[in-house]
Design an enzyme around this catalytic site. Structure first.
Site, PDB file in Angstrom:
ATOM      1  N   GLY A  31      -8.512  17.148 -41.147  1.00 22.76           N
ATOM      2  CA  GLY A  31      -7.870  18.409 -40.772  1.00 22.76           C
ATOM      3  C   GLY A  31      -8.121  19.474 -41.816  1.00 22.76           C
ATOM      4  O   GLY A  31      -7.293  19.709 -42.698  1.00 22.76           O
ATOM      5  N   SER A  33     -10.532  22.704 -41.036  1.00 26.96           N
ATOM      6  CA  SER A  33     -10.731  24.035 -40.457  1.00 26.96           C
ATOM      7  C   SER A  33      -9.504  24.518 -39.683  1.00 26.96           C
ATOM      8  O   SER A  33      -8.800  23.724 -39.053  1.00 26.96           O
ATOM      9  CB  SER A  33     -11.915  24.017 -39.498  1.00 26.96           C
ATOM     10  OG  SER A  33     -13.044  23.486 -40.127  1.00 26.96           O
ATOM     11  N   SER A  65     -12.579  16.724 -35.373  1.00 19.33           N
ATOM     12  CA  SER A  65     -13.300  15.683 -34.631  1.00 19.33           C
ATOM     13  C   SER A  65     -12.443  14.428 -34.499  1.00 19.33           C
ATOM     14  O   SER A  65     -11.836  13.974 -35.479  1.00 19.33           O
ATOM     15  CB  SER A  65     -14.604  15.314 -35.350  1.00 19.33           C
ATOM     16  OG  SER A  65     -15.454  16.429 -35.414  1.00 19.33           O
ATOM     17  N   GLU A 148     -19.453  13.955 -47.500  1.00 18.66           N
ATOM     18  CA  GLU A 148     -19.658  14.229 -46.083  1.00 18.66           C
ATOM     19  C   GLU A 148     -21.031  14.862 -45.839  1.00 18.66           C
ATOM     20  O   GLU A 148     -21.675  14.611 -44.834  1.00 18.66           O
ATOM     21  CB  GLU A 148     -18.541  15.146 -45.576  1.00 18.66           C
ATOM     22  CG  GLU A 148     -18.676  15.445 -44.094  1.00 18.66           C
ATOM     23  CD  GLU A 148     -17.517  16.260 -43.523  1.00 18.66           C
ATOM     24  OE1 GLU A 148     -16.467  16.354 -44.174  1.00 18.66           O
ATOM     25  OE2 GLU A 148     -17.688  16.800 -42.431  1.00 18.66           O
TER      26      GLU A 148
HETATM   27  C1  LIG Z   1     -19.453  19.531 -33.978  1.00 20.32           C
HETATM   28  C2  LIG Z   1     -18.457  20.031 -34.986  1.00 20.32           C
HETATM   29  C3  LIG Z   1     -17.531  19.164 -35.549  1.00 20.32           C
HETATM   30  C4  LIG Z   1     -16.595  19.639 -36.463  1.00 20.32           C
HETATM   31  N1  LIG Z   1     -15.669  18.756 -36.970  1.00 20.32           N
HETATM   32  C5  LIG Z   1     -14.732  19.214 -37.832  1.00 20.32           C
HETATM   33  C6  LIG Z   1     -13.712  18.331 -38.316  1.00 20.32           C
HETATM   34  O1  LIG Z   1     -13.687  17.148 -37.992  1.00 20.32           O
HETATM   35  N2  LIG Z   1     -12.759  18.825 -39.149  1.00 20.32           N
HETATM   36  C7  LIG Z   1     -12.748  20.150 -39.535  1.00 20.32           C
HETATM   37  O2  LIG Z   1     -11.873  20.524 -40.311  1.00 20.32           O
HETATM   38  N3  LIG Z   1     -13.697  21.009 -39.088  1.00 20.32           N
HETATM   39  C8  LIG Z   1     -14.680  20.580 -38.242  1.00 20.32           C
HETATM   40  N4  LIG Z   1     -15.638  21.438 -37.770  1.00 20.32           N
HETATM   41  C9  LIG Z   1     -15.535  22.862 -38.121  1.00 20.32           C
HETATM   42  C10 LIG Z   1     -16.604  23.324 -39.111  1.00 20.32           C
HETATM   43  O3  LIG Z   1     -16.364  22.798 -40.403  1.00 20.32           O
HETATM   44  C11 LIG Z   1     -16.580  24.866 -39.090  1.00 20.32           C
HETATM   45  O4  LIG Z   1     -16.977  25.260 -37.798  1.00 20.32           O
HETATM   46  C12 LIG Z   1     -17.503  25.464 -40.134  1.00 20.32           C
HETATM   47  O5  LIG Z   1     -17.044  25.211 -41.427  1.00 20.32           O
HETATM   48  C13 LIG Z   1     -17.674  26.985 -39.927  1.00 20.32           C
HETATM   49  O6  LIG Z   1     -16.432  27.620 -39.852  1.00 20.32           O
HETATM   50  P1  LIG Z   1     -16.112  28.605 -38.625  1.00 20.32           P
HETATM   51  O7  LIG Z   1     -16.432  27.898 -37.352  1.00 20.32           O
HETATM   52  O8  LIG Z   1     -14.739  29.120 -38.808  1.00 20.32           O
HETATM   53  O9  LIG Z   1     -17.174  29.778 -38.728  1.00 20.32           O
HETATM   54  P2  LIG Z   1     -17.071  31.061 -39.688  1.00 20.32           P
HETATM   55  O10 LIG Z   1     -16.662  30.639 -41.051  1.00 20.32           O
HETATM   56  O11 LIG Z   1     -16.262  32.098 -38.999  1.00 20.32           O
HETATM   57  O12 LIG Z   1     -18.598  31.512 -39.749  1.00 20.32           O
HETATM   58  C14 LIG Z   1     -19.204  32.261 -38.690  1.00 20.32           C
HETATM   59  C15 LIG Z   1     -20.636  32.588 -39.114  1.00 20.32           C
HETATM   60  O13 LIG Z   1     -20.614  33.424 -40.300  1.00 20.32           O
HETATM   61  C16 LIG Z   1     -21.381  32.817 -41.334  1.00 20.32           C
HETATM   62  N5  LIG Z   1     -20.732  33.040 -42.611  1.00 20.32           N
HETATM   63  C17 LIG Z   1     -19.405  32.940 -42.879  1.00 20.32           C
HETATM   64  N6  LIG Z   1     -19.171  33.211 -44.186  1.00 20.32           N
HETATM   65  C18 LIG Z   1     -20.382  33.463 -44.748  1.00 20.32           C
HETATM   66  C19 LIG Z   1     -20.794  33.791 -46.081  1.00 20.32           C
HETATM   67  N7  LIG Z   1     -19.921  33.875 -47.073  1.00 20.32           N
HETATM   68  N8  LIG Z   1     -22.140  33.952 -46.313  1.00 20.32           N
HETATM   69  C20 LIG Z   1     -23.039  33.838 -45.290  1.00 20.32           C
HETATM   70  N9  LIG Z   1     -22.692  33.550 -44.015  1.00 20.32           N
HETATM   71  C21 LIG Z   1     -21.385  33.359 -43.748  1.00 20.32           C
HETATM   72  C22 LIG Z   1     -21.427  31.330 -41.010  1.00 20.32           C
HETATM   73  O14 LIG Z   1     -22.584  30.707 -41.552  1.00 20.32           O
HETATM   74  C23 LIG Z   1     -21.471  31.353 -39.480  1.00 20.32           C
HETATM   75  O15 LIG Z   1     -22.790  31.541 -39.040  1.00 20.32           O
HETATM   76  C24 LIG Z   1     -16.597  21.005 -36.848  1.00 20.32           C
HETATM   77  C25 LIG Z   1     -17.546  21.878 -36.298  1.00 20.32           C
HETATM   78  C26 LIG Z   1     -18.466  21.399 -35.375  1.00 20.32           C
HETATM   79  C27 LIG Z   1     -19.478  22.364 -34.793  1.00 20.32           C
END
Ligand SMILES: Cc1cc2nc3c(=O)[nH]c(=O)nc-3n(C[C@H](O)[C@H](O)[C@H](O)COP(=O)(O)OP(=O)(O)OC[C@H]3O[C@@H](n4cnc5c(N)ncnc54)[C@H](O)[C@@H]3O)c2cc1C
Length: 276
Positions: A31, A33, A65, A148
């Site tokens: 947990g 994100s 997940s 991870e």
């Molecule tokens: C299949 C899958 C499984 C997952 N499983 C888990 C899980 O089990 N537990 C969990 O906690 N999370 C999980 N996640 C979440 C994942 O860790 C997040 O989606 C990821 O860290 C990105 O965060 P966000 O989706 O909020 O995107 P955002 O942080 O909003 O990013 C959006 C875009 O902006 C870009 N960006 C953001 N900040 C910057 C920066 N400083 N410099 C350059 N580019 C930037 C990113 O690269 C991305 O392209 C999962 C995601 C997926 C797709």
């Protein structure tokens, strides 16, 4: 989470939780994100407030997940809002059967429902479930992410897809032959990178490079397989799912953009990204 417990857990936590992880008898979710805290994890808001012998947890996680089938959630939460955002973060093991937890699966574009929203409302967790140092766990979380990001699972999810594509590819076509060779080299390079992580030969932070290389390789494999298999791939549910799932590899566990920021700042010594 196993290496996290080995490094930061108590003897009691290791004795209680590691055997089930090793045998696969317990399922865990992470947990981390939240709707407003993904790449910028330090802005997480889910809180745990001490009340007697319990932590009282409130907040929401997303993209968790396997939350719907997990026995435990390794929860990253805020136990204090004093100081800079990365301070006041703690890690707590939350049994998923506790009252006040609601799990809502999210359907992804492959129609899979493996990741979920998780809502915590006044969930009471025993204080002994805190892992490591209260309020100073952000570096624990970063260390856990190193594991991870550098694991073999980052490389091999699409290997069956690759083998199926190679089996029907035109080996006499010089361009196809070059692609197969390049991808096979990618598998071998990726394996060396993962071994370096497992053997602790990689410098701190290098798992960002391992993850970037391996997950982008997974996408190159999916792209190759889609082109080689063509319309036949859409008629096979497993193949179609493997191809459609590929964009997720460079998002989960930290995006490739964030991995490149880590590489630039921590390994190459480039100026730090300005913080808002
Ligand atoms: C299949 C899958 C499984 C997952 N499983 C888990 C899980 O089990 N537990 C969990 O906690 N999370 C999980 N996640 C979440 C994942 O860790 C997040 O989606 C990821 O860290 C990105 O965060 P966000 O989706 O909020 O995107 P955002 O942080 O909003 O990013 C959006 C875009 O902006 C870009 N960006 C953001 N900040 C910057 C920066 N400083 N410099 C350059 N580019 C930037 C990113 O690269 C991305 O392209 C999962 C995601 C997926 C797709």
């Amino acid at each position: 989470m196993g290496p996290g417990l080995i490094a930061f857990g108590t003897d009691e936590q290791r004795a209680e939780f590691l055997p089930g992880i090793l045998t696969g008898e317990t399922t865990w979710c992470i947990g981390m994100s939240e709707p407003d805290a993904g790449s910028d994890l330090a802005s997480l808001k889910t809180s745990a407030v001490r009340d007697g012998d319990d932590w009282v947890v409130n907040g929401q996680k997303i993209w968790t997940s396997f939350a719907a089938v997990a026995d435990y959630c390794y929860l990253i939460c805020r136990t204090s809002s004093e100081g800079p955002p990365h301070r006041g973060v703690s890690e707590i093991i939350v049994p998923m059967e506790l009252p006040g937890i609601e799990v809502r699966p999210i359907k992804d574009m492959t129609a899979n429902e493996h990741f979920c929203e998780v809502f915590f409302t006044d969930v009471r967790v025993p204080i002994e479930n805190l892992v490591g140092v209260e309020g100073d766990a952000f570096k624990q979380t970063m260390a856990q992410l190193e594991h991870e990001r550098g694991g073999i699972d980052r490389l091999v999810s699409n290997r069956p897809l690759f083998d199926r594509a190679v089996a029907v590819a035109d080996g006499d076509d010089p361009i196809v032959r070059q692609e197969i060779a390049a991808l096979e080299i990618g598998y071998r390079l990726g394996r060396i990178l993962v071994y370096r992580e497992a053997l602790k030969q990689a410098p701190a932070g290098f798992s960002a490079a391992t993850k970037c290389f391996c997950t982008e390789h997974e996408q190159r494999v999916a792209d190759f397989a889609a082109r080689i298999l063509g319309p036949a791939a859409t008629a096979d549910a497993e193949l179609a799912k493997a191809i459609a799932y590929a964009p997720g590899y460079t998002i989960m566990g930290g995006t490739s953009n964030i991995m490149r920021n880590i590489l630039g700042e921590r390994l190459l010594g480039l100026p730090r990204e300005p913080r808002p």
